[in-house]
Design a protein around this motif. Sequence first.
Motif, PDB file in Angstrom:
ATOM      1  N   THR A 330      46.289  28.481  34.097  1.00 49.41           N
ATOM      2  CA  THR A 330      45.360  29.532  34.519  1.00 49.41           C
ATOM      3  C   THR A 330      45.370  30.692  33.530  1.00 49.41           C
ATOM      4  N   TYR A 334      42.106  32.123  31.667  1.00 52.23           N
ATOM      5  CA  TYR A 334      41.697  33.529  31.776  1.00 52.23           C
ATOM      6  C   TYR A 334      41.640  34.181  30.400  1.00 52.23           C
ATOM      7  N   THR A 349      33.043  31.441  37.783  1.00 53.16           N
ATOM      8  CA  THR A 349      34.210  30.592  38.038  1.00 53.16           C
ATOM      9  C   THR A 349      34.287  30.235  39.513  1.00 53.16           C
ATOM     10  N   GLU A 351      37.561  29.111  41.943  1.00 50.33           N
ATOM     11  CA  GLU A 351      39.013  29.044  41.797  1.00 50.33           C
ATOM     12  C   GLU A 351      39.701  28.931  43.152  1.00 50.33           C
ATOM     13  N   ILE A 354      41.887  32.982  43.402  1.00 50.14           N
ATOM     14  CA  ILE A 354      41.543  33.899  42.314  1.00 50.14           C
ATOM     15  C   ILE A 354      42.778  34.752  42.035  1.00 50.14           C
ATOM     16  N   GLN A 357      41.232  39.523  38.747  1.00 52.77           N
ATOM     17  CA  GLN A 357      39.826  39.899  38.721  1.00 52.77           C
ATOM     18  C   GLN A 357      39.412  40.138  37.276  1.00 52.77           C
ATOM     19  N   ILE A 361      32.625  38.955  35.113  1.00 53.46           N
ATOM     20  CA  ILE A 361      32.610  37.518  35.395  1.00 53.46           C
ATOM     21  C   ILE A 361      32.530  37.311  36.906  1.00 53.46           C
ATOM     22  N   GLN A 363      33.368  35.440  40.185  1.00 51.49           N
ATOM     23  CA  GLN A 363      34.456  34.563  40.615  1.00 51.49           C
ATOM     24  C   GLN A 363      34.298  34.202  42.085  1.00 51.49           C
ATOM     25  N   GLN A 365      35.928  32.137  45.433  1.00 51.28           N
ATOM     26  CA  GLN A 365      37.160  31.617  46.026  1.00 51.28           C
ATOM     27  C   GLN A 365      36.853  30.367  46.854  1.00 51.28           C
ATOM     28  N   GLY A 392      38.453  25.709  38.722  1.00 52.19           N
ATOM     29  CA  GLY A 392      39.912  25.851  38.799  1.00 52.19           C
ATOM     30  C   GLY A 392      40.666  24.554  38.589  1.00 52.19           C
TER      31      GLY A 392
END
Length: 566
Positions: A330, A334, A349, A351, A354, A357, A361, A363, A365, A392
């Motif tokens: 990860t 990142y 993304t 993931e 997460i 942060q 981007i 993100q 969950q 992820g």
Amino acid sequence: MKTRKLEEILVERGLVREPDIARLLDSERARGQPLGTLLVQQGLITEEDLLEALSEQFGLPYWRKLEEAGIERLPVSKVPIAFYRQQKVFPIVCTDRGVKVAVSDPLNLQPLDDLAVFLGAPVEPVLSSERELMAAINRFFDRETGSTEQVMQDLEGEDLGAIADEIEETDDLLDLASEAPVIRLMNSILTQAVRARASDIHIEPFERELKVRYRIDGLLYNRLTPPRRLQAAISSRIKVMANLNIAERRLPQDGRIRIRVGENDVDIRVSVVPTAYGERIVLRLLDKTSVLLGLEEIGMAEATYGKYSRLIKRSNGIILVTGPTGSGKTTTLYGTLNKINAPELNIITIEDPIEYQLGGIGQIQVNPRIDLTFANGLRSILRQDPDIIMVGEIRDRETAEIAIQASLTGHLVFSTLHTNDAAGAVTRLLDMGVEAFLVSSSVLAIIAQRLVRVICRECREAYRPDLSLVKEIGLDRSSEAAFDGSFYRGKGCTACLQTGYRGRSGIYELLVIDDNIRGLIMSGADSNVIRRKAIEQGMTTLFRDGVDKIVKGITTVDEVLRVTQE
């Protein structure tokens, strides 16, 4: 003596020009803000430059480092920690003539008068940075709170039946010195784990004992053995903090806790599972205030970094990062996204979870309870017009095929797989049921990685290894240019908790899918054939990258052998 103006001192020292000061004071940003703060914010001077100038302006000594000396004999701890933090003052050195008090604002004099009355001694201000001042406050109160072993002594004879009902939430664990004993024990366990840079806390009940272990730099260490009878109370405390069901002891539960320890904002993932002797609890600690490592800082060799940097600038295809759980995949992803992030790119993304942060981007969950899986989330992402996608983990055929289709339709996709080496990722995708022609046409590269512990810089020493050991790890003529006959190891010191290691670095192998490798994939070759071909073409294996780090004095032979199992 007339006090000189701050701007006069700064100009005289050549740190800033008068036109720059005038222009800054006339700007909208200057409203109500001190000149020194504005200059630091705009990058015209450093914080140290400002403090040195203030030291000259007010005639106060400037202390870069604060070490508390002799203040234990004063009632310093009777003043609430909140007072010191709010007023930004703290007693540092106690002498026969009085007490030196560190301040970050030389104009804030009222708290000094209050401290002089309370401490019963004259005070003398010294100037220090706010960061150093807060660190000194936290160090002192951390010691005053006591170690977990000291807190344990207070538990004997306590009535623990209603511990869960007595809990009160707080913003900072260091404020809890007067709370109930089991609460203080749990706070002490968490505080010391953060101070020790632990990534996980394991609370494990056995037939006759209860163990608390910290995972530091990838390895578990025994830290505490509380009485077995406290197991239920500790479990209840953690459940309340994580908003879990205290009464449920038969089913696994997952939750989250947010705490502050000094300057550290820590997010904790809680996992509770029932075992034969009670509930086993694992707390995963994620320090939100820690700096996310850049791609340049994770330990890639220069040649590997150069190849990888070119690959991540491609407009389409899949790049996979492989390795077991806890190998830093990860962090690599990142760091990659941070490096390529730009205003003209739409990066999304999905993931689980997460962990950081990332600015700019999007993100998402994963949430299986509402059917938001990697596959379903990935489908939705494709309707968001993304340029770059990070998944992820590819766990099943459905997710793999959607990711491949995305890469074939003009998207750059990053994801992870759990395999032992780079070549094994190809076999893993084929085992999932993905067609060989899809793998060969979509995958750009596969990078495998492990984390090795770094030798502590404070206690590092050189030694001459046995010749047999040098031969065992394959140091050949090509390596001897950098190898002077010495290896390094850590003796063990307080900085590294007597382990000889402090921090971790990555070792990597990068498999680039070229025409030769594509041909092997299409012919159904197994991972060993692909690996041998990649090595023939110049791929540096995990083990060889580890040996290079041994030669450079970054890690030890034992560490490389442990993580590569060669």
